[in-house]
Design an enzyme around this catalytic site. Structure first.
Site, PDB file in Angstrom:
ATOM      1  N   HIS A   1      71.876  29.437   6.437  1.00 24.08           N
ATOM      2  CA  HIS A   1      72.991  28.611   6.892  1.00 24.08           C
ATOM      3  C   HIS A   1      74.332  29.331   6.873  1.00 24.08           C
ATOM      4  O   HIS A   1      75.327  28.778   7.356  1.00 24.08           O
ATOM      5  CB  HIS A   1      72.984  27.271   6.154  1.00 24.08           C
ATOM      6  CG  HIS A   1      71.727  26.519   6.489  1.00 24.08           C
ATOM      7  ND1 HIS A   1      71.451  26.099   7.773  1.00 24.08           N
ATOM      8  CD2 HIS A   1      70.638  26.214   5.752  1.00 24.08           C
ATOM      9  CE1 HIS A   1      70.247  25.536   7.795  1.00 24.08           C
ATOM     10  NE2 HIS A   1      69.741  25.599   6.582  1.00 24.08           N
TER      11      HIS A   1
ATOM     12  N   HIS B   1      64.677  32.610   7.446  1.00 20.12           N
ATOM     13  CA  HIS B   1      63.730  31.932   8.341  1.00 20.12           C
ATOM     14  C   HIS B   1      64.140  32.267   9.764  1.00 20.12           C
ATOM     15  O   HIS B   1      65.168  31.770  10.248  1.00 20.12           O
ATOM     16  CB  HIS B   1      63.805  30.422   8.066  1.00 20.12           C
ATOM     17  CG  HIS B   1      62.830  29.596   8.854  1.00 20.12           C
ATOM     18  ND1 HIS B   1      62.715  28.233   8.691  1.00 20.12           N
ATOM     19  CD2 HIS B   1      61.934  29.919   9.807  1.00 20.12           C
ATOM     20  CE1 HIS B   1      61.788  27.759   9.505  1.00 20.12           C
ATOM     21  NE2 HIS B   1      61.303  28.775  10.202  1.00 20.12           N
TER      22      HIS B   1
ATOM     23  N   GLU C   1      60.385  33.905   6.223  1.00 19.28           N
ATOM     24  CA  GLU C   1      59.737  32.652   6.624  1.00 19.28           C
ATOM     25  C   GLU C   1      59.523  32.666   8.129  1.00 19.28           C
ATOM     26  O   GLU C   1      60.453  32.979   8.891  1.00 19.28           O
ATOM     27  CB  GLU C   1      60.614  31.456   6.248  1.00 19.28           C
ATOM     28  CG  GLU C   1      60.767  31.275   4.751  1.00 19.28           C
ATOM     29  CD  GLU C   1      61.588  30.051   4.396  1.00 19.28           C
ATOM     30  OE1 GLU C   1      61.360  29.487   3.330  1.00 19.28           O
ATOM     31  OE2 GLU C   1      62.471  29.658   5.197  1.00 19.28           O
TER      32      GLU C   1
ATOM     33  N   ARG D   1      68.121  29.347  15.961  1.00 17.35           N
ATOM     34  CA  ARG D   1      69.328  28.550  15.752  1.00 17.35           C
ATOM     35  C   ARG D   1      70.227  29.153  14.664  1.00 17.35           C
ATOM     36  O   ARG D   1      71.416  28.847  14.614  1.00 17.35           O
ATOM     37  CB  ARG D   1      68.978  27.106  15.401  1.00 17.35           C
ATOM     38  CG  ARG D   1      68.291  26.958  14.080  1.00 17.35           C
ATOM     39  CD  ARG D   1      68.056  25.507  13.716  1.00 17.35           C
ATOM     40  NE  ARG D   1      67.016  24.882  14.520  1.00 17.35           N
ATOM     41  CZ  ARG D   1      66.444  23.720  14.201  1.00 17.35           C
ATOM     42  NH1 ARG D   1      66.848  23.060  13.120  1.00 17.35           N
ATOM     43  NH2 ARG D   1      65.491  23.210  14.936  1.00 17.35           N
TER      44      ARG D   1
ATOM     45  N   ARG E   1      63.760  31.345  12.970  1.00 11.81           N
ATOM     46  CA  ARG E   1      63.178  30.238  13.747  1.00 11.81           C
ATOM     47  C   ARG E   1      62.919  30.657  15.183  1.00 11.81           C
ATOM     48  O   ARG E   1      63.653  31.467  15.741  1.00 11.81           O
ATOM     49  CB  ARG E   1      64.126  29.025  13.729  1.00 11.81           C
ATOM     50  CG  ARG E   1      64.012  28.182  12.473  1.00 11.81           C
ATOM     51  CD  ARG E   1      64.890  26.943  12.604  1.00 11.81           C
ATOM     52  NE  ARG E   1      64.667  26.022  11.510  1.00 11.81           N
ATOM     53  CZ  ARG E   1      63.757  25.051  11.522  1.00 11.81           C
ATOM     54  NH1 ARG E   1      62.991  24.865  12.592  1.00 11.81           N
ATOM     55  NH2 ARG E   1      63.617  24.257  10.489  1.00 11.81           N
TER      56      ARG E   1
ATOM     57  N   ASN F   1      68.279  31.608   0.021  1.00 10.93           N
ATOM     58  CA  ASN F   1      68.090  31.480   1.472  1.00 10.93           C
ATOM     59  C   ASN F   1      69.464  31.526   2.150  1.00 10.93           C
ATOM     60  O   ASN F   1      70.340  30.708   1.853  1.00 10.93           O
ATOM     61  CB  ASN F   1      67.368  30.160   1.780  1.00 10.93           C
ATOM     62  CG  ASN F   1      67.099  29.985   3.262  1.00 10.93           C
ATOM     63  OD1 ASN F   1      67.959  30.267   4.089  1.00 10.93           O
ATOM     64  ND2 ASN F   1      65.930  29.490   3.606  1.00 10.93           N
TER      65      ASN F   1
ATOM     66  N   GLU G   1      54.244  27.700  -1.509  1.00 10.56           N
ATOM     67  CA  GLU G   1      55.571  27.167  -1.836  1.00 10.56           C
ATOM     68  C   GLU G   1      55.506  25.673  -1.590  1.00 10.56           C
ATOM     69  O   GLU G   1      55.229  25.229  -0.465  1.00 10.56           O
ATOM     70  CB  GLU G   1      56.672  27.814  -0.974  1.00 10.56           C
ATOM     71  CG  GLU G   1      58.047  27.226  -1.294  1.00 10.56           C
ATOM     72  CD  GLU G   1      59.214  27.964  -0.630  1.00 10.56           C
ATOM     73  OE1 GLU G   1      59.111  29.197  -0.452  1.00 10.56           O
ATOM     74  OE2 GLU G   1      60.202  27.291  -0.300  1.00 10.56           O
TER      75      GLU G   1
ATOM     76  N   HIS H   1      63.269  23.578  -0.986  1.00  9.65           N
ATOM     77  CA  HIS H   1      63.774  22.763   0.123  1.00  9.65           C
ATOM     78  C   HIS H   1      64.562  21.572  -0.420  1.00  9.65           C
ATOM     79  O   HIS H   1      64.042  20.781  -1.200  1.00  9.65           O
ATOM     80  CB  HIS H   1      62.690  22.247   1.073  1.00  9.65           C
ATOM     81  CG  HIS H   1      63.274  21.870   2.399  1.00  9.65           C
ATOM     82  ND1 HIS H   1      63.412  22.758   3.432  1.00  9.65           N
ATOM     83  CD2 HIS H   1      63.847  20.715   2.820  1.00  9.65           C
ATOM     84  CE1 HIS H   1      64.007  22.167   4.454  1.00  9.65           C
ATOM     85  NE2 HIS H   1      64.293  20.933   4.104  1.00  9.65           N
TER      86      HIS H   1
ATOM     87  N   THR I   1      63.043  21.743   8.211  1.00  3.69           N
ATOM     88  CA  THR I   1      61.588  21.760   8.068  1.00  3.69           C
ATOM     89  C   THR I   1      61.126  20.457   7.417  1.00  3.69           C
ATOM     90  O   THR I   1      61.365  20.228   6.240  1.00  3.69           O
ATOM     91  CB  THR I   1      61.145  22.975   7.223  1.00  3.69           C
ATOM     92  OG1 THR I   1      61.782  24.133   7.749  1.00  3.69           O
ATOM     93  CG2 THR I   1      59.641  23.147   7.257  1.00  3.69           C
TER      94      THR I   1
HETATM   95  C1  LIG Z   1      61.150  26.520   5.352  1.00  2.00           C
HETATM   96  C2  LIG Z   1      62.392  26.080   4.732  1.00  2.00           C
HETATM   97  O1  LIG Z   1      62.394  25.149   3.981  1.00  2.00           O
HETATM   98  C3  LIG Z   1      63.682  26.764   5.021  1.00  2.00           C
HETATM   99  O2  LIG Z   1      63.549  27.820   5.884  1.00  2.00           O
HETATM  100  C4  LIG Z   1      64.608  25.856   5.616  1.00  2.00           C
HETATM  101  O3  LIG Z   1      63.856  25.255   6.624  1.00  2.00           O
HETATM  102  C5  LIG Z   1      65.827  26.554   6.201  1.00  2.00           C
HETATM  103  O4  LIG Z   1      66.642  25.688   6.774  1.00  2.00           O
HETATM  104  P1  LIG Z   1      66.370  24.965   8.184  1.00  2.00           P
HETATM  105  O5  LIG Z   1      65.148  24.131   8.024  1.00  2.00           O
HETATM  106  O6  LIG Z   1      67.580  24.128   8.343  1.00  2.00           O
HETATM  107  O7  LIG Z   1      66.196  25.998   9.238  1.00  2.00           O
HETATM  108  N1  LIG Z   2      61.888  27.323   1.650  1.00  3.27           N
HETATM  109  C1  LIG Z   2      63.020  26.575   1.239  1.00  3.27           C
HETATM  110  C2  LIG Z   2      64.247  27.360   1.422  1.00  3.27           C
HETATM  111  O1  LIG Z   2      64.189  28.546   1.689  1.00  3.27           O
HETATM  112  C3  LIG Z   2      65.573  26.756   1.229  1.00  3.27           C
HETATM  113  O2  LIG Z   2      65.669  25.451   1.716  1.00  3.27           O
HETATM  114  P1  LIG Z   2      67.095  24.712   1.628  1.00  3.27           P
HETATM  115  O3  LIG Z   2      67.630  24.900   0.230  1.00  3.27           O
HETATM  116  O4  LIG Z   2      67.998  25.373   2.632  1.00  3.27           O
HETATM  117  O5  LIG Z   2      66.784  23.278   1.943  1.00  3.27           O
END
Ligand SMILES: CC(=O)[C@@H](O)[C@H](O)COP(=O)(O)O
Ligand SMILES: NCC(=O)COP(=O)(O)O
Length: 247
Positions: free
Chosen positions: A15, A48, A75, A54, A50, A12, A156, A196, A106
């Protein structure tokens, strides 16, 4: 039922975009991070988009669609705006997630059981274009059974409660909750992913649960990349989860 020890790593990159958006600069580019992650062994890239934008932006998703060598796991919240955007980009995988405006991240899973008709309609519409739709849910039999009923091929499981657990007893309880959820999901014939809050010190116990198809990991990878570089951060994580899955 899938019970192999093969486990995939979805990276992912949200960030990376968080850092860019903090200053409104052109760097760091999440697209570069995605390509580096692929070179380092990522099996897929998760983003994701959003509703509040953000971190990831439409521009990122559109570029990734053209350059990824692996596959995108997109996502999204269940809104008409996101449904229409998903139809435009047709990602290989789509994960439906809950969103609330002020949340730091999330916070829980999608309440599938409480809105079956709405989620069924979304799954049907998104599946029609060939995307594999998964539902981001808590490791709760009621939500898993509802996910099966609405026709999602995959789930998931949200591992945030496990990641946030503080005492050894709580950690063991939350890990069991995830393991039971995996077993229940597999028994329902679902593909079971998880993610997550997973990081280098808590991932192995989850990766050792038999039958998980993919772990999606982001925040900890991006944080570690500050010190070792993105490719090393991904390859270290991949090595950890593969070793744990074999144990
Ligand atoms: C759904 C999920 O778990 C990820 O997309 C995560 O949420 C990404 O980080 P943020 O929740 O900080 O946007
Ligand atoms: N769906 C969870 C994800 O994509 C990553 O979550 P995180 O490791 O950033 O908390």
């Amino acid at each position: 039922m899938t019970t192999s020890n093969r486990i995939l790593l979805g990276v992912n990159i949200d960030h990376v975009a968080t850092l860019r958006q903090a200053r409104g600069t052109r760097y760091p580019d999440p697209v570069k991070a995605a390509l580096d992650a692929e070179e380092a062994g990522a099996d897929g890239i998760t983003v994701h988009l959003r509703e509040d934008r953000r971190h990831i932006q439409e521009r990122d998703v559109l570029l990734l669609k053209d350059v990824l060598q692996t596959r995108m796991n997109f996502e999204m919240g269940v809104t008409e705006e996101m449904m229409a955007f998903a139809e435009r980009i047709r990602p290989a995988h789509i994960c439906l997630v809950p969103e609330t405006r002020q949340e730091l991240t999330t916070e829980g899973g999608l309440d599938v059981a409480g809105q079956e008709e709405r989620i069924r309609a979304a799954v049907e519409r998104l599946s029609k274009m060939g995307s594999e739709v998964s539902l981001f849910i808590d490791a709760d039999e009621r939500q898993i059974a509802a996910s099966k009923r609405v026709g999602a091929p995959a789930i998931e499981l949200h591992t945030g409660r496990y990641a946030d657990a503080e005492t050894p007893t709580q950690v063991a309880e939350e890990l069991k909750r995830v393991a039971d959820g995996v077993a229940f999901g597999l028994a329902q014939g679902l593909i079971v992913n998880a993610g997550h809050g997973l990081h280098y010190h808590n991932v192995e116990a989850v990766a050792a649960i038999k039958g998980i198809n993919e772990l999606n990991i982001g925040h900890a990878l991006v944080a570690h990349a500050l010190f070792v570089g993105f490719k090393s951060a991904v390859s270290e994580m991949k090595a950890l989860i593969l070793a744990a899955a074999k144990s």
